[in-house]
Design a protein around this motif. Structure first.
Motif, short mmCIF file in Angstrom:
data_model
loop_
_atom_site.label_atom_id
_atom_site.label_comp_id
_atom_site.label_asym_id
_atom_site.label_seq_id
_atom_site.Cartn_x
_atom_site.Cartn_y
_atom_site.Cartn_z
N MET A 1 0.85 -1.20 0.00
CA MET A 1 0.00 0.00 0.00
C MET A 1 0.89 1.24 0.00
N PRO A 2 0.67 2.18 -0.93
CA PRO A 2 1.44 3.43 -0.91
C PRO A 2 1.29 4.12 0.43
N PRO A 3 2.38 4.56 1.07
CA PRO A 3 2.32 5.12 2.42
C PRO A 3 1.54 6.42 2.52
N ASP A 4 1.42 7.18 1.42
CA ASP A 4 0.75 8.48 1.47
C ASP A 4 -0.73 8.40 1.09
N MET A 5 -1.28 7.21 0.95
CA MET A 5 -2.68 7.07 0.55
C MET A 5 -3.60 7.33 1.73
N SER A 6 -4.56 8.23 1.54
CA SER A 6 -5.48 8.59 2.61
C SER A 6 -6.66 7.63 2.68
N LEU A 7 -7.34 7.65 3.82
CA LEU A 7 -8.53 6.82 4.01
C LEU A 7 -9.63 7.24 3.04
N THR A 8 -9.72 8.54 2.75
CA THR A 8 -10.71 9.04 1.81
C THR A 8 -10.49 8.47 0.42
N THR A 9 -9.23 8.43 -0.01
CA THR A 9 -8.91 7.86 -1.32
C THR A 9 -9.28 6.39 -1.39
N ILE A 10 -8.98 5.65 -0.32
CA ILE A 10 -9.32 4.22 -0.29
C ILE A 10 -10.83 4.03 -0.38
N LEU A 11 -11.59 4.86 0.36
CA LEU A 11 -13.05 4.76 0.33
C LEU A 11 -13.59 5.07 -1.05
N LEU A 12 -13.08 6.10 -1.70
CA LEU A 12 -13.53 6.46 -3.04
C LEU A 12 -13.21 5.35 -4.05
N LEU A 13 -12.05 4.73 -3.90
CA LEU A 13 -11.70 3.62 -4.78
C LEU A 13 -12.63 2.43 -4.54
N CYS A 14 -13.04 2.21 -3.31
CA CYS A 14 -13.97 1.12 -3.00
C CYS A 14 -15.34 1.37 -3.63
N LEU A 15 -15.80 2.64 -3.58
CA LEU A 15 -17.08 2.98 -4.20
C LEU A 15 -17.00 2.83 -5.72
N ALA A 16 -15.86 3.20 -6.29
CA ALA A 16 -15.67 3.00 -7.74
C ALA A 16 -15.69 1.52 -8.08
N ALA A 17 -15.13 0.69 -7.20
CA ALA A 17 -15.13 -0.76 -7.42
C ALA A 17 -16.54 -1.32 -7.39
N ALA A 18 -17.39 -0.80 -6.48
CA ALA A 18 -18.78 -1.25 -6.41
C ALA A 18 -19.53 -0.88 -7.69
N ALA A 19 -19.34 0.34 -8.16
CA ALA A 19 -19.99 0.77 -9.40
C ALA A 19 -19.51 -0.05 -10.59
N LEU A 42 -3.75 6.27 -7.68
CA LEU A 42 -2.38 5.78 -7.51
C LEU A 42 -1.46 6.44 -8.55
N PRO A 43 -1.31 7.76 -8.50
CA PRO A 43 -0.56 8.46 -9.57
C PRO A 43 0.92 8.11 -9.61
N GLN A 44 1.49 7.68 -8.49
CA GLN A 44 2.92 7.40 -8.46
C GLN A 44 3.24 5.91 -8.63
N VAL A 45 2.21 5.11 -8.86
CA VAL A 45 2.40 3.66 -8.95
C VAL A 45 2.60 3.25 -10.41
N ALA A 46 3.48 2.30 -10.65
CA ALA A 46 3.75 1.83 -12.01
C ALA A 46 2.49 1.27 -12.66
N PRO A 47 2.29 1.50 -13.97
CA PRO A 47 1.09 1.02 -14.66
C PRO A 47 0.84 -0.47 -14.50
N ALA A 48 1.90 -1.28 -14.49
CA ALA A 48 1.73 -2.72 -14.35
C ALA A 48 1.07 -3.07 -13.02
N HIS A 49 1.43 -2.35 -11.95
CA HIS A 49 0.83 -2.59 -10.64
C HIS A 49 -0.63 -2.14 -10.61
N VAL A 50 -0.96 -1.07 -11.34
CA VAL A 50 -2.35 -0.63 -11.43
C VAL A 50 -3.18 -1.69 -12.16
#
Length: 262
Positions: A1-19, A42-50
């Motif tokens: 998990m990227p160390p700078d990822m906020s709880l808000t970002t994780i929640l928004l990604l979870c909602l996107a996953a549900a949609a 995940l702007p700083q993460v390598a495309p392969a990991h995304v």
């Protein structure tokens, strides 16, 4: 998990996953929502990991939808698995080449195909609304073509890039095997599970999955997939057709923005 990822970002990604799970279950194309969301989150993460994380999430919603369709719809499971096995092989190969391909080269071609598909669906209001098996027999040649195109071909694309795979599968199954849209969606889910397995195996072996993020997103994706499958089965092919048109238009707009607006 990227160390700078906020709880808000994780929640928004979870909602996107549900949609994404909901859209995928109805007609495919959930990657249009989930993959861009991961790229933004995940702007700083390598495309392969995304891409790898996207597959680790998507497989859960697709599996939930496949189970729901298998229980409530009349599907030819043997035929679906034959196409799915070919798709698994195609996605394994596609994921292997994913790190070395420039997806921008493929976008104009995919957009042209989608625009042709959209025109075809709009000009033929009965497309996929009722099964056409009684009008045109499904020959062994058609089944083989479906295995090669919907299996190997679309499976390879799913491992390579991914967004729109479910939509392509639904359209291919309706056109080649004369299924109605609900049956095609159910069959596509089974095939899509196989493509996700193939791609996920490759990405996992390469260490390209952020499992700590994929786990909570997967729960939301699973719930979205289960709800979407039930709605599609309850409301029928007309509902699936409307969602299909919306998803195809959205996918064309997204690819166009990536190509010329980004």
């Amino acid at each position: 998990m990227p160390p700078d990822m906020s709880l808000t970002t994780i929640l928004l990604l979870c909602l996107a996953a549900a949609a994404a799970g909901w859209v995928d279950a109805v007609v495919g194309g959930g990657g249009l929502i989930q993959l861009p969301a991961l790229l933004v989150g995940l702007p700083q993460v390598a495309p392969a990991h995304v891409l790898g994380t996207n597959k680790a999430v998507a497989i859960w919603g697709t599996t939930a939808a496949a189970v729901a369709y298998a229980r409530r719809a009349t599907l030819d499971l043997r035929r679906a698995l034959r196409i799915g096995l070919a798709a698994l092989g195609g996605s394994l190969a596609g994921a292997f080449f994913a790190s070395g391909i420039n997806s921008a080269v493929l976008r104009p071609l995919i957009m042209a195909i989608l625009l042709a598909v959209l025109a075809f669906v709009l000009l033929r209001p009965t497309f996929g609304v009722t099964a056409q098996a009684s009008e045109v027999p499904v020959t062994r040649r058609r089944v083989l073509t479906a295995i090669l195109v919907a299996g190997l071909g679309i499976g390879f694309y799913d491992g390579l890039i991914g967004p729109g795979t479910g939509t392509f599968l639904v359209l291919a199954l309706v056109a080649m095997l004369h299924m109605d849209l609900v049956t095609a969606s159910g069959t596509a889910k089974i095939v899509n599970v196989c493509t996700n397995v193939g791609a996920l195996v490759t990405f996992s072996l390469q260490g390209s999955v952020i499992w700590q993020l994929a786990a909570p997103m997967a729960l939301f994706n699973l719930a979205g997939g289960a709800v979407g499958a039930r709605m599609a089965l309850k409301r029928g092919s007309g509902f699936v057709r409307v969602v299909l048109v919306v998803v195809v238009v959205s996918l064309v707009c997204k690819l166009g923005y990536d190509q010329w607006g980004g």
